[in-house]
Design an enzyme around this catalytic site. Structure first.
Site, short mmCIF file in Angstrom:
data_model
loop_
_atom_site.label_atom_id
_atom_site.label_comp_id
_atom_site.label_asym_id
_atom_site.label_seq_id
_atom_site.Cartn_x
_atom_site.Cartn_y
_atom_site.Cartn_z
N THR A 137 -24.17 27.54 19.03
CA THR A 137 -23.87 26.40 19.91
C THR A 137 -22.37 26.34 20.11
OG1 THR A 137 -24.40 24.09 20.44
CG2 THR A 137 -23.70 24.54 18.17
N CYS A 178 -19.27 16.14 18.57
CA CYS A 178 -20.63 16.50 18.14
C CYS A 178 -20.58 17.30 16.84
CB CYS A 178 -21.32 17.34 19.21
SG CYS A 178 -21.60 16.48 20.77
N HIS A 235 -27.59 20.42 17.63
CA HIS A 235 -26.29 19.99 18.16
C HIS A 235 -26.37 18.47 18.30
CE1 HIS A 235 -22.80 21.09 21.00
NE2 HIS A 235 -22.80 19.77 20.92
#
Length: 165
Positions: free
Chosen positions: A26, A32, A49
């Site tokens: 990711t 995040c 995520h």
């Protein structure tokens, strides 16, 4: 980071499972948090995520479980176990949770990165998943890549290079 293997890409507020020599990645981790939960011996791993700490922030009851720390971790563990992972042997690694913008405010709502990290760690602790490594905080973006083949998390930090945990 490897280019020769099959890579599953996980977007914001998404999760996925890989096995064996597959790789999961990711990118765009700012505030995040990218969380990897894995069973080392069975060579299975899942990544999520996480975008926000609390599903209480969901609009109109439309709940994307992968988006929120309080729902994502449990769902990820459930998917790993359904795919052959053993609950009692699961471990975790994570990265992200940066404070991407500097605010003069002391408003708790603006601390999204640190709050995401706290919420993820709280869920992992609650579900008794040991965290073996993390690279969190700061103010840089990250891309992470994990292979269940070697249980290593490659973390590419914008303008700083790569670290492996």
């Amino acid at each position: 980071m490897s280019n020769l293997k099959q890579i599953m890409k996980i977007g914001i507020a998404e999760m996925g499972i890989v096995k064996g020599s597959e790789v999961i990645r990711t990118s765009g981790l700012g505030s995040c948090v990218g969380v990897v939960v894995y069973d080392e011996e069975k060579r299975i791993a899942g990544m999520v995520h996480v975008m926000l700490p609390d599903s209480g922030l969901a609009k109109d009851g439309q709940l994307n479980k992968a988006k929120f720390a309080d729902t994502a971790i449990k769902e990820l563990i459930d998917q790993i176990v359904r795919n052959g992972g053993r609950r009692q042997y699961l471990k975790a690694k994570l990265a992200g949770g940066s404070q991407m913008f500097q605010f003069n405010s002391t408003n708790e709502m603006m601390r999204i990165g640190p709050r995401n990290v706290e919420a993820v760690l709280q869920q992992l602790d609650k579900l008794q998943i040991r965290v073996l490594g993390s690279d969190v905080g700061g103010n840089k973006g990250r891309t992470i890549e994990f292979s269940p083949e070697n249980s290593l998390l490659n973390i590419k930090i914008v303008n700083q290079g790569v670290i492996i945990i």
